[in-house]
Design a protein around this motif. Structure first.
Motif, mmCIF file in Angstrom:
data_model
loop_
_atom_site.group_PDB
_atom_site.id
_atom_site.type_symbol
_atom_site.label_atom_id
_atom_site.label_comp_id
_atom_site.label_asym_id
_atom_site.label_seq_id
_atom_site.Cartn_x
_atom_site.Cartn_y
_atom_site.Cartn_z
ATOM 1 N N SER A 39 0.826 -1.211 0.000
ATOM 2 C CA SER A 39 0.000 0.000 0.000
ATOM 3 C C SER A 39 0.859 1.258 0.000
ATOM 4 O O SER A 39 0.519 2.258 -0.660
ATOM 5 N N ASP A 40 2.022 1.279 0.706
ATOM 6 C CA ASP A 40 2.935 2.438 0.710
ATOM 7 C C ASP A 40 3.490 2.692 -0.682
ATOM 8 O O ASP A 40 3.565 3.847 -1.138
ATOM 9 N N LYS A 41 3.916 1.650 -1.369
ATOM 10 C CA LYS A 41 4.443 1.809 -2.734
ATOM 11 C C LYS A 41 3.361 2.360 -3.666
ATOM 12 O O LYS A 41 3.635 3.220 -4.517
ATOM 13 N N ILE A 42 2.182 1.884 -3.540
ATOM 14 C CA ILE A 42 1.090 2.358 -4.400
ATOM 15 C C ILE A 42 0.842 3.840 -4.171
ATOM 16 O O ILE A 42 0.643 4.610 -5.139
ATOM 17 N N ASP A 43 0.913 4.325 -2.930
ATOM 18 C CA ASP A 43 0.696 5.750 -2.631
ATOM 19 C C ASP A 43 1.779 6.604 -3.299
ATOM 20 O O ASP A 43 1.470 7.683 -3.855
ATOM 21 N N HIS A 44 3.052 6.153 -3.283
ATOM 22 C CA HIS A 44 4.161 6.914 -3.913
ATOM 23 C C HIS A 44 3.936 7.056 -5.409
ATOM 24 O O HIS A 44 4.035 8.166 -5.965
ATOM 25 N N TYR A 45 3.687 5.974 -6.078
ATOM 26 C CA TYR A 45 3.505 6.023 -7.527
ATOM 27 C C TYR A 45 2.256 6.815 -7.919
ATOM 28 O O TYR A 45 2.236 7.469 -8.975
ATOM 29 N N GLU A 46 1.237 6.789 -7.129
ATOM 30 C CA GLU A 46 0.042 7.566 -7.449
ATOM 31 C C GLU A 46 0.324 9.063 -7.363
ATOM 32 O O GLU A 46 -0.225 9.851 -8.153
ATOM 33 N N THR A 47 1.210 9.524 -6.418
ATOM 34 C CA THR A 47 1.592 10.950 -6.335
ATOM 35 C C THR A 47 2.324 11.383 -7.593
ATOM 36 O O THR A 47 2.053 12.459 -8.167
ATOM 37 N N GLN A 48 3.306 10.600 -8.083
ATOM 38 C CA GLN A 48 4.038 10.909 -9.309
ATOM 39 C C GLN A 48 3.100 10.937 -10.514
ATOM 40 O O GLN A 48 3.252 11.779 -11.409
ATOM 41 N N ARG A 49 2.127 10.031 -10.535
ATOM 42 C CA ARG A 49 1.178 9.982 -11.651
ATOM 43 C C ARG A 49 0.314 11.242 -11.686
ATOM 44 O O ARG A 49 0.000 11.769 -12.765
ATOM 45 N N GLU A 50 -0.058 11.788 -10.541
ATOM 46 C CA GLU A 50 -0.869 13.007 -10.495
ATOM 47 C C GLU A 50 -0.095 14.197 -11.091
ATOM 48 O O GLU A 50 -0.680 15.019 -11.826
ATOM 49 N N GLN A 51 1.227 14.313 -10.789
ATOM 50 C CA GLN A 51 2.035 15.418 -11.354
ATOM 51 C C GLN A 51 2.134 15.304 -12.876
ATOM 52 O O GLN A 51 2.004 16.291 -13.607
ATOM 53 N N ALA A 52 2.360 14.069 -13.395
ATOM 54 C CA ALA A 52 2.419 13.864 -14.846
ATOM 55 C C ALA A 52 1.070 14.159 -15.480
ATOM 56 O O ALA A 52 1.007 14.694 -16.607
ATOM 57 N N GLN A 53 0.000 13.896 -14.775
ATOM 58 C CA GLN A 53 -1.345 14.140 -15.307
ATOM 59 C C GLN A 53 -1.589 15.631 -15.480
ATOM 60 O O GLN A 53 -2.209 16.063 -16.459
ATOM 61 N N LYS A 54 -1.095 16.454 -14.510
ATOM 62 C CA LYS A 54 -1.267 17.904 -14.631
ATOM 63 C C LYS A 54 -0.507 18.444 -15.845
ATOM 64 O O LYS A 54 -1.016 19.297 -16.583
ATOM 65 N N GLU A 57 1.221 3.349 -14.736
ATOM 66 C CA GLU A 57 -0.028 2.588 -14.658
ATOM 67 C C GLU A 57 0.250 1.083 -14.609
ATOM 68 O O GLU A 57 -0.369 0.341 -13.848
ATOM 69 N N GLU A 58 1.214 0.653 -15.443
ATOM 70 C CA GLU A 58 1.576 -0.767 -15.428
ATOM 71 C C GLU A 58 2.113 -1.175 -14.064
ATOM 72 O O GLU A 58 1.773 -2.242 -13.533
ATOM 73 N N LYS A 59 2.975 -0.273 -13.508
ATOM 74 C CA LYS A 59 3.538 -0.599 -12.196
ATOM 75 C C LYS A 59 2.440 -0.648 -11.127
ATOM 76 O O LYS A 59 2.404 -1.548 -10.273
ATOM 77 N N LEU A 60 1.532 0.319 -11.170
ATOM 78 C CA LEU A 60 0.424 0.330 -10.199
ATOM 79 C C LEU A 60 -0.493 -0.883 -10.367
ATOM 80 O O LEU A 60 -0.967 -1.448 -9.366
ATOM 81 N N ASP A 61 -0.740 -1.288 -11.610
ATOM 82 C CA ASP A 61 -1.562 -2.481 -11.835
ATOM 83 C C ASP A 61 -0.938 -3.710 -11.196
ATOM 84 O O ASP A 61 -1.617 -4.531 -10.572
ATOM 85 N N ASP A 62 0.431 -3.809 -11.375
ATOM 86 C CA ASP A 62 1.121 -4.950 -10.773
ATOM 87 C C ASP A 62 1.016 -4.927 -9.262
ATOM 88 O O ASP A 62 0.744 -5.968 -8.622
ATOM 89 N N LEU A 63 1.238 -3.703 -8.688
ATOM 90 C CA LEU A 63 1.172 -3.605 -7.224
ATOM 91 C C LEU A 63 -0.245 -3.878 -6.701
ATOM 92 O O LEU A 63 -0.428 -4.542 -5.683
ATOM 93 N N GLU A 64 -1.265 -3.353 -7.394
ATOM 94 C CA GLU A 64 -2.644 -3.583 -6.945
ATOM 95 C C GLU A 64 -3.041 -5.053 -7.079
ATOM 96 O O GLU A 64 -3.763 -5.592 -6.233
ATOM 97 N N GLN A 106 3.833 8.963 -21.849
ATOM 98 C CA GLN A 106 4.737 7.815 -21.705
ATOM 99 C C GLN A 106 4.935 7.457 -20.226
ATOM 100 O O GLN A 106 4.905 6.284 -19.841
ATOM 101 N N TYR A 107 5.131 8.479 -19.366
ATOM 102 C CA TYR A 107 5.347 8.210 -17.943
ATOM 103 C C TYR A 107 4.084 7.611 -17.308
ATOM 104 O O TYR A 107 4.161 6.657 -16.528
ATOM 105 N N ILE A 108 2.936 8.204 -17.662
ATOM 106 C CA ILE A 108 1.665 7.701 -17.082
ATOM 107 C C ILE A 108 1.439 6.238 -17.471
ATOM 108 O O ILE A 108 1.005 5.424 -16.663
ATOM 109 N N GLU A 109 1.775 5.918 -18.731
ATOM 110 C CA GLU A 109 1.606 4.539 -19.175
ATOM 111 C C GLU A 109 2.474 3.583 -18.362
ATOM 112 O O GLU A 109 2.017 2.514 -17.933
ATOM 113 N N GLN A 110 3.764 4.011 -18.122
ATOM 114 C CA GLN A 110 4.663 3.144 -17.366
ATOM 115 C C GLN A 110 4.216 3.006 -15.900
ATOM 116 O O GLN A 110 4.237 1.909 -15.332
#
Length: 894
Positions: free
Chosen positions: A220-235, A669-676, A663-667
């Motif tokens: 769950s900690d790893k998922i929270d980190h990657y979700e923060t980076q994904r939000e910045q790339a989304q903006k 997302e794959e990592k988050l899918d694996d973690l979830e 490109q970053y969001i795609e990468q």
């Protein structure tokens, strides 16, 4: 229970009857077949409905020729009054219950089944128990004595309510076996639960759960980190897309303007073409208008109207005149067609009827020929039957010849035989009495000789030389010898009567044979008369058939002539039909021309309106194109302004930022899918362990419940076994008590009937087997008694059972009336006197109401009230007359 009143309407042989019954002994008296037993059957039917009919149906209850029947019964039970009403009605070929009501002091019960159930509970006996105890039906007086011990046991046990105890014992046995089956099943379940609990406890489920929860927290900690980076790339992606969207909107607007400019050009060109086409259409419609004027002129010349250029009114008037004429011709045409159709149908009918008459004539001749054959056969049958009559006359003469040397005349053989048989019965009874006297004398002789041999009395020790037993030995021997000689004379006389009875039976058979032969002779004579009458009828019928055949042929010829005449009428009608059709054709052509003239005027007016419309549209289109040209100029100016706003460098930077962010969001997302997915797997494992822990808890709880159930079932099994034993012992104990009481009551009742007679006692064992002991100690089966003695014995048994039931339920469920239907069927006059004593003893013992149905006059003297039943020979209906017995009437007259 006491029957107070019974009312009948169309019940069997009663049309309308109403009878009130009092306390004490009531005798229903009348000759055989008068309807006495029907009164008791009505009471029985009112109480129990169809269950009281044995093998009969409800149809048998309703009086012949009627379609409904009613029975009403008023009775008092345990001090309370009741009223039951049953009404039957024929519906088609079957009788059904239209009404069944029982009125109690507290409620009203409706329906045949519910009423019967309530009566059964009220009297504590069903219909079968009622006839086994209180209601001795005609012909069933020996029912209990002839029953097997097991059947007698079932009857009496049911009356005494012991059959219910056996049912309870069997139910307890079934319950015990059922509990045992359930207990064994629960024990197997308990062992299975114990195995499952031990298996789950060996898996260390709590340690597995702690390890899995720690792993889930890390993921769950790893998922929270990657979700923060994904939000910045989304903006960043959203900013780049905004720039590109604005660029695309501008480009799209330019393309839209180009399309709109091209569309306006096309519309202007198309409108110009439409203006040119409308001018051409105006020219075409003017040309068409001139052509219609020429066509109208030509049509007017064809129809030859009075005016060269008539108006619309003149044309319409001409059309109406022609249509009226066409209507007249159509009516004429319809009349001609009807004439043709009716004529054709009549021709066909006449020819078919002619064919039918010819067929009838042929059939009549064939039937006449068949009658000729039957007449010949009947004449042969008459000859045969006349020969048979001669044979029968000879046989009758031979049978009557037997009476020429006989001591009785023809027709008296039956009464002669009955007289001889009565004499034989008297001699047989005398022989039986003398035999009993001989046995008594021999017993006395044996006793005296035994005392004489001993020399002293075994009781007092005194010498016996001059004792009464010894002094009368010679007298006893002489008495025995006289009785023996008398018995031999009676036996010889009986043998002679047997021979005379054989001869009388031969004469009776001869009388019956003569009756049969004379019946046959009468039948044959009747058949001969009928056959001769039939031959005459058939000859007359044959002549009539031949006359009918000639008449049918004449009718056929007449109908064919009439058909030929109608053919000429139809031919004339067909010619008239052709003329009418020709005239209607000419009218139709003229009408079409006139209607076309009227249509041309409408078409020219329409063309004028269309020309005016086209001129207006040409003016509108010209104005529309001027407006479009102004709009076209404005859109060209807007397009030039938008093209000057393009910035290619800014657009390219936005495109680069968008590519990197996507490109970053795609990468990620794959990592988050694996973690979830990994977290879901861990969560699923946690759920599985938690479910196993919950299962373990449920298994332990269920184990406790099943263990408690097993303990309860073991206790219940013991209770059911005890209950089964208790019911069996109670039934045996109660039966023994009832047997002892019933044996006592039976002996008391039998002693009242057979005082100072040759029977000492009656034994009734636990299986309800009956044994009668004579005073000399000899045991007899009830079937060994004479017919009258068996009947009284069975009545005594019935009365004893009645007394036992009355004593057993006294104060809670009073017994129904004691009802005896023709109890004297098997009794002679001496036994009837004993029956009177039995009835009086039952009344003295406190039976509230006794009803006796009999044709015997001796029973009338024992009655408290008398009901006489007579049958009307004219209507075949029974009627009632209530009164007092003769003794009461004599006392009243004194």
């Amino acid at each position: 229970m006491r029957v107070d009143r019974v009312r009948l309407l169309n019940f069997k042989c009663y049309g309308d009857a109403d009878l009130s019954l009092e306390r004490g002994v009531t005798v229903v008296h009348g000759v055989n077949g008068s309807g006495k037993s029907t009164l008791l059957e009505a009471v029985f039917f009112a109480l129990y409905g169809s269950k009281a009919l044995d093998d009969r149906t409800l149809d048998d209850v309703i009086t012949t020729g009627e379609d409904e029947s009613e029975v009403e019964l008023w009775f008092t039970h345990d001090g309370r009054e009741y009223h039951v009403e049953r009404r039957l009605k024929l519906r088609g070929d079957r009788a059904t219950t239209a009404k069944c009501v029982l009125e109690t002091p507290t409620e009203t019960i409706e329906g045949a089944r519910d009423v019967r159930r309530e009566v059964t509970e009220l009297l504590r006996m069903d219909a079968e128990a009622f006839v086994n105890c209180a209601y001795v039906r005609q012909g069933e007086v020996n029912k209990l004595i002839h029953a097997s011990p097991s059947d007698r046991q079932d009857m009496i046990d049911d009356l005494l309510q012991l059959g219910a105890l056996e049912d309870y014992r069997e139910r307890a046995s079934d319950a015990r076996l059922g509990v045992k089956t359930v207990l064994n099943g629960q024990r197997e379940v308990l062992e299975d639960l114990q195995e499952q609990i031990e298996e789950k406890e060996a898996q260390d489920l709590h340690d597995q759960l702690n390890e899995l929860e720690s792993r889930r927290a890390e993921i769950s900690d790893k998922i929270d980190h990657y979700e923060t980076q994904r939000e910045q790339a989304q903006k960043t992606l959203e900013t780049a897309e905004d720039v590109l969207d604005r660029h695309e909107e501008t480009r799209a607007e330019i393309e839209t303007l180009e399309d709109e400019i091209d569309d306006l050009r096309s519309k202007i060109e198309a409108t110009e073409r439409e203006r040119e086409d409308a001018s051409d259409e105006i020219s075409e419609r003017r040309t068409r208008r001139e052509e219609l004027a020429d066509e109208r002129t030509a049509l007017l010349a064809e129809v030859a109207l009075e005016t060269a250029d008539p108006d619309d009114t003149a044309i319409q008037t001409r059309i109406e005149e022609l249509e009226a004429r066409d209507e007249e011709l159509r009516d004429d045409l319809e009349d001609v067609r009807v004439t043709i159709t009716e004529g054709t149908n009549e021709i066909e009918r006449l020819r078919e009827e002619a064919d039918d008459r010819e067929a009838q004539a042929e059939t009549a001749r064939e039937e006449a020929d068949a009658l000729t054959d039957r007449i010949d056969a009947d004449e042969e049958a008459i000859v045969e039957r006349e020969a048979k009559l001669e044979v029968l006359e000879a046989e009758i003469a031979d049978a009557r010849a037997l009476f020429e040397d006989a001591s009785v005349d023809f027709g008296a053989a039956e009464s002669h035989l009955e007289s001889l048989e009565a004499d034989r019965e008297e001699i047989t009874a005398a022989i039986t009495d003398i035999t009993a006297d001989i046995r008594t004398a021999e017993n006395a002789i044996e006793e005296g000789e035994r005392l004489l041999e001993e020399g002293k009395c075994p009781e007092c020790g005194q010498p016996v030389e001059h004792s009464p037993h010894v002094d009368v030995l010679d007298e006893r021997r002489e008495e025995r010898d006289d009785l023996t000689a008398e018995r031999e004379e009676l036996e010889a006389e009986r043998d002679e009567l047997d021979a005379r009875i054989d001869r009388a039976e031969t004469l009776c058979e001869a009388e019956r044979k003569v009756d049969r032969l004379e019946d046959n002779r009468e039948n044959i004579e009747q058949l001969l008369a009928e056959k001769r009458e039939t031959i005459a009828d058939r000859r007359e019928q044959r002549e009539q058939l031949r006359a009918d055949a000639d008449e049918y042929e004449a009718e056929a010829d007449a109908k064919r002539s009439a058909a030929d005449e109608r053919e000429d009428d139809v031919a004339d009608a067909r010619a008239a039909l052709g003329e009418i059709n020709s005239e209607r054709g000419e009218l139709k052509a003229t009408l079409q021309s006139l209607e076309r003239i009227a249509e041309i005027a409408d078409e020219r007016a329409t063309l004028e309106r269309e020309i005016d419309t086209l001129r207006e549209r040409i003016a509108d289109w010209e104005e529309m194109n001027d407006e479009r040209r102004e709009t076209l100029s404005a859109k060209r100016e807007r397009k030039r302004d938008l093209e000057s706003e393009f910035d290619d460098e800014r657009v390219e930077t936005a495109r680069e930022d968008k590519r990197n962010a996507e490109q970053y969001i795609e990468q990620v997302e794959e990592k988050l899918d694996d973690l979830e997915s990994e977290r879901d797997e861990v969560q699923g494992a946690i759920g599985g362990v938690e479910e196993k822990l919950a299962d373990l808890k449920r298994l332990r709880q269920r184990f406790e419940r099943v263990d408690a159930q097993c303990a309860h079932l073991e206790s219940l099994y013991g209770e059911a076994e005890t209950l089964q034993t208790t019911y069996g012992e109670l039934r045996a104990e109660l039966r023994q008590r009832n047997v002892e009481t019933l044996e006592r009551l039976l002996n008391e009742t039998f002693d009242l009937v057979y005082q100072n007679d040759s029977y000492a006692a009656i034994d009734l064992d636990g299986e309800y087997r009956l044994t009668v002991y004579q005073k000399d100690g000899e045991a007899l089966e009830p079937e060994q008694l004479s017919g009258g003695e068996r009947a009284l014995f069975n009545l005594s048994l019935r009365c004893a059972i009645y007394r036992l039931l009355a004593e057993g339920v006294e104060g809670t469920a009073p017994m129904p009336p004691l009802i005896l239907d023709e109890p004297t069927v098997f009794l002679d006059s001496g036994h009837v006197t004993q029956l009177v004593s039995l009835v009086e003893s039952m009344r003295d013992l406190g039976v509230e109401q006794i009803v006796v149905v009999s044709h015997d006059e001796e029973l009338v003297g024992a009655a408290d009230s008398l009901v006489r039943v007579e049958k009307d020979a004219t209507s075949n209906r029974s009627r009632l007359e209530c009164g007092e017995p003769p003794e009461a009437e004599l006392l009243a007259s004194d």
